[in-house]
Scaffold this active site. Sequence first.
Site, mmCIF file in Angstrom:
data_model
loop_
_atom_site.group_PDB
_atom_site.id
_atom_site.type_symbol
_atom_site.label_atom_id
_atom_site.label_comp_id
_atom_site.label_asym_id
_atom_site.label_seq_id
_atom_site.Cartn_x
_atom_site.Cartn_y
_atom_site.Cartn_z
ATOM 1 N N GLY A 56 -14.020 -25.117 -10.937
ATOM 2 C CA GLY A 56 -15.206 -25.893 -10.584
ATOM 3 C C GLY A 56 -15.321 -27.207 -11.338
ATOM 4 C CD GLU A 82 -9.836 -17.872 -10.150
ATOM 5 O OE1 GLU A 82 -9.890 -18.544 -9.122
ATOM 6 O OE2 GLU A 82 -10.796 -17.217 -10.589
ATOM 7 C CD GLU A 128 -17.503 -18.357 -11.524
ATOM 8 O OE1 GLU A 128 -17.870 -17.702 -10.527
ATOM 9 O OE2 GLU A 128 -16.924 -19.455 -11.428
ATOM 10 C CE LYS A 174 -16.115 -19.473 -7.829
ATOM 11 N NZ LYS A 174 -15.859 -20.345 -8.960
ATOM 12 C CG HIS A 202 -14.133 -14.883 -11.024
ATOM 13 N ND1 HIS A 202 -14.838 -15.813 -11.752
ATOM 14 C CD2 HIS A 202 -13.485 -15.572 -10.047
ATOM 15 C CE1 HIS A 202 -14.618 -17.018 -11.228
ATOM 16 N NE2 HIS A 202 -13.802 -16.899 -10.189
ATOM 17 C CB SER A 206 -10.045 -27.823 -9.228
ATOM 18 O OG SER A 206 -11.213 -27.695 -10.041
ATOM 19 C CG ASN A 219 -14.971 -16.226 -5.412
ATOM 20 O OD1 ASN A 219 -15.985 -15.739 -4.901
ATOM 21 N ND2 ASN A 219 -14.777 -16.272 -6.724
HETATM 22 P P1 13P Z 1 -13.052 -23.677 -7.595
HETATM 23 O O1 13P Z 1 -11.993 -23.689 -6.527
HETATM 24 O O2 13P Z 1 -14.393 -24.099 -7.095
HETATM 25 O O3 13P Z 1 -12.593 -24.409 -8.808
HETATM 26 O O4 13P Z 1 -13.254 -22.142 -8.030
HETATM 27 C C1 13P Z 1 -12.138 -21.392 -8.385
HETATM 28 C C2 13P Z 1 -12.542 -19.973 -8.526
HETATM 29 O O5 13P Z 1 -13.200 -19.592 -9.468
HETATM 30 C C3 13P Z 1 -12.143 -19.048 -7.464
HETATM 31 O O6 13P Z 1 -12.382 -17.724 -7.830
#
Ligand code: 13P
Length: 253
Positions: free
Chosen positions: A173, A167, A97, A11, A95, A213, A9
Amino acid sequence: MRDYIAAGNWKMNMSIANGKDLAQGLIESNTTSSDKVILCVPFTHLAVVNEILKGQDLIHLGAQNVCCEPSGAFTGEISAAMLTDAGAKYVLIGHSERRGYYHEDAGILSKKITLALENGLKVIYCLGEPLEVRQANEQNAHIKTQLESDLFLLDASQMANITIAYEPIWAIGTGKTASPEQAQDMHAFIRATLESKYGATIAQNTSILYGGSVKPANASEIFSKEDVDGGLVGGASLKVDSFAAICNSFPPK
Ligand code: 13P
């Protein structure tokens, strides 16, 4: 047997030029241990990355979002039909976010999932609990509610086109990964919840990815767990070397 999947992803990162280089670099790194690699790229990168991915069948193209309406006067939105037109085969929905920053609730998510499936997209449905829910040890109830309200409106044939990504929000993150045992426990719970609604065959055939992560140093231990079928990777998917290493971290079948 369900697929081993490494999904990246990106982002809101990467120029188009860097995205093309990353996709090309992943093709050339010729990873072998996953069944499928999926790149979930920004809308503006879909068509160009699609061109790079032509002529091979390991790495697939995905989007990170889709509108909850089919077409019309929704300024700034991108429909499911537009995603397929640009070459996407997958889309991330749910997601944390999007749920958190853009207030996407169960009603919106269900509409998005239905439209995506109607337009021939496969859905990577994301769910996960915040830190305070984990600290109160109420994560299973939280996840069950998310599954029931967002996903369980689907019928069995639609479920065949769903991949689930667990997740935990506290691991995204933050550099703080769920332990392999925490991931396994939650994935087994998700699979049991799927089984109680859709039966054993669908539960056994649904790939459940872990996200939060994931990096080369922890991927093989997480992916070695029985109910963990791969990863949804943010930061570590932005470099060829680290994402290729993650794609090569699956146990033999
Ligand atoms: P990270 O791998 O940066 O922690 O992000 C995970 C994520 O949100 C993937 O969709």
